[in-house]
Design an enzyme around this catalytic site. Structure first.
Site, PDB file in Angstrom:
ATOM      1  N   HIS A 143      -5.807   9.474   1.785  1.00 48.95           N
ATOM      2  CA  HIS A 143      -5.168  10.679   0.931  1.00 48.95           C
ATOM      3  C   HIS A 143      -6.253  11.843   1.242  1.00 48.95           C
ATOM      4  CE1 HIS A 143      -4.370  13.183  -2.590  1.00 48.95           C
ATOM      5  NE2 HIS A 143      -3.312  12.641  -2.873  1.00 48.95           N
ATOM      6  N   ASP A 220     -11.781   4.555  -3.262  1.00 47.41           N
ATOM      7  CA  ASP A 220     -10.677   5.365  -3.982  1.00 47.41           C
ATOM      8  C   ASP A 220      -9.798   4.546  -4.493  1.00 47.41           C
ATOM      9  OD1 ASP A 220      -8.423   6.792  -4.609  1.00 47.41           O
ATOM     10  OD2 ASP A 220      -8.440   7.820  -2.834  1.00 47.41           O
ATOM     11  N   GLN A 223      -4.927   4.308  -6.802  1.00 48.43           N
ATOM     12  CA  GLN A 223      -3.682   3.692  -6.882  1.00 48.43           C
ATOM     13  C   GLN A 223      -4.079   2.158  -7.093  1.00 48.43           C
ATOM     14  OE1 GLN A 223      -1.009   5.061  -6.533  1.00 48.43           O
ATOM     15  NE2 GLN A 223      -1.264   6.910  -5.946  1.00 48.43           N
ATOM     16  N   LYS A 246      -2.666   8.700 -13.541  1.00 46.64           N
ATOM     17  CA  LYS A 246      -1.761   7.763 -12.829  1.00 46.64           C
ATOM     18  C   LYS A 246      -1.859   6.439 -13.561  1.00 46.64           C
ATOM     19  CE  LYS A 246      -3.035   9.651  -8.220  1.00 46.64           C
ATOM     20  NZ  LYS A 246      -1.829  10.415  -8.019  1.00 46.64           N
ATOM     21  N   CYS A 384       0.410  13.983   0.563  1.00 46.46           N
ATOM     22  CA  CYS A 384      -1.260  14.339   0.973  1.00 46.46           C
ATOM     23  C   CYS A 384      -1.738  13.241   1.858  1.00 46.46           C
ATOM     24  CB  CYS A 384      -1.930  14.287  -0.482  1.00 46.46           C
ATOM     25  SG  CYS A 384      -1.408  15.504  -1.523  1.00 46.46           S
TER      26      CYS A 384
END
Ligand code: PLP
Length: 428
Positions: A143, A220, A223, A246, A384
């Site tokens: 991203h 990261d 997600q 999220k 993104c």
């Protein structure tokens, strides 16, 4: 917090593990008021949770209650409301620490979200540790949030950005590590789960490879934390970042987790109130962890909302949520694979619930507009991840993404709406 296996929505029956437990998605849906609204006179089918999730009543009410009953600034006033607000804010930090397997709450720094957390590391750690000639290794599927801050840092100090390529199935080409990972690499920053392809990256292998050349790792987890059990300590990474919005929580808050020794050695990033020890006109000393990295009034109500989101997810059980999404994603891949002209991007197995695809002859933006008229909310664009789309040879893609409140009948509706879009475009 309720125990994972004792949740009202996903509790395990005798003989079942939590992840195999029957998952009562209809009961879960009742917790999300927005899922009852209509869009263009159709039932809303929300398939854009990779961008942001919907919020359960428990989160909405916790934030409402905070403003009605406890609102005050934290760490400052010697009055009752300030004490209550501070207790709630620090309780939220402890919740986050437990949820992601941090050794202690002080290793959890609240930020505005994943993006700000990465910028914090890039500026505070990167500014102090990266020199001309050093390298930062990322992947082709990152991203922009896990790319642009490193580019800005690299430009400032004269460092180099390298990227692990992906293969045609959307998995990392680990063979390229031999060429890319050497002693010049000081940090490997990568996503656990791709927000476009749904790819699950092999964290343990990547961490071991980075360690072998003395590089740190930043994961990261934007997600992954919302969708599966994540244990920062067990994963062996050095930094981990994610966003509340999220994972059923509010916008405007997220967290950076880092190992204590690393955070302690890092200079602060932003200056201001809350992050100081003693201030004179000429200079200041810094507060200890985590306040050193939390300049100014933080997002207090949002921290309360994040804690409520964690309670909510924990009450259902992350293994049960993961199992539900796995089933649903497998079903979606089956259904969408039947459609003429439709191509799914990314792996077909062992993946997360972000499902990017292209429909031959229809631009993704047109597709999302047509689907929207049916009440089906998907996303179209580069999500993104422009370098990834360039690698795939696509200007854009369509993306459906699933969460704990989505159902097979919604996947059926997506499939029907995609077929209709073909009719509208006069495609056979
Ligand atoms: N990383 C990944 C993998 C994401 O999917 C996102 C958001 O879509 C981000 C980072 C950025 O998150 P935020 O906008 O909440 O800072």
């Amino acid at each position: 917090m309720r125990e994972a296996t004792a949740g009202a929505r996903g509790g395990a029956a005798a003989g079942e593990t939590a992840s195999e437990a029957r998952f009562d998605v209809e009961a879960v849906r009742e917790d999300f008021p927005i899922l009852h609204r209509a869009v263009h006179d159709r039932r809303l089918i929300y398939l854009d949770s990779a961008a942001t999730s919907q919020k359960p009543l428990a989160v909405i009410e916790a934030m409402d209650r905070y403003y009605r009953m406890h609102n005050a600034n934290v760490h400052r006033g010697a009055h009752r409301l300030s004490e209550e607000a501070t207790t709630l804010y620090e309780r939220a930090r402890a919740h986050v620490a437990r949820f992601i397997g941090a050794a202690e709450p002080a290793e959890v720094v609240f930020t505005r979200g994943t993006t700000e957390a990465i910028n914090l590391v890039a500026n505070a750690w990167g500014g102090a540790n990266l020199r001309a000639g050093d390298a930062i290794l990322v992947t082709e599927m990152e991203h922009h949030a896990n790319l642009v801050p490193w580019q800005m840092l690299a430009e400032r100090v004269g460092a180099e950005i390298r990227a692990i390529p992906i293969d045609d199935d959307g998995r990392l080409e680990l063979g390229a590590l031999d060429r890319l990972l050497d002693r010049r690499v000081k940090l490997l920053a990568f996503t656990q789960v791709s927000n476009v392809l749904g790819t699950h990256n092999p964290v343990a292998e990547l961490v071991a490879a980075a360690r072998a050349v003395g590089a740190l790792t930043l994961l990261d987890a934007a997600q992954s934390v919302p969708h599966m059990p994540v244990d920062a300590a067990a994963l062996g990474v050095d930094f981990l970042v994610f966003s509340a919005h999220k994972m059923c929580g509010p916008t405007g808050i997220g967290a950076l987790w880092g190992r204590r020794a690393l955070l302690e050695a890092m200079p602060p990033w932003q200056g201001g109130g809350e992050m100081i020890g003693r201030v004179t006109i000429q200079r200041s000393t810094w507060a200890g962890l985590p306040q050193k990295f939390e300049a100014g009034t933080p997002a207090i109500a949002e921290a309360v909302g994040l804690a409520a989101a964690i309670d909510y997810l924990h009450g259902i059980g992350m293994p049960a949520i993961q199992a539900h999404e796995r089933r649903l994603t497998r079903y979606a891949i089956e259904r969408l694979s039947e459609l003429p002209g439709l191509r799914i991007h990314g792996p077909l197995e062992d993946r997360g619930g972000a499902l990017a695809f292209s429909m031959e002859g229809i631009h993704p933006h047109d597709l999302s507009t047509i689907l929207d008229r049916q009440g089906v909310a998907i996303r179209a664009g580069h999500h993104c991840a422009m370098p990834l789309h360039e690698r795939l040879g696509l200007p854009a893609s369509a993306r459906a993404s699933f969460y704990l409140y989505n159902t097979e009948s919604e996947v059926d509706a997506l499939s029907r709406a995609l077929l209709q879009s073909r009719e509208i475009f006069g495609l056979a």
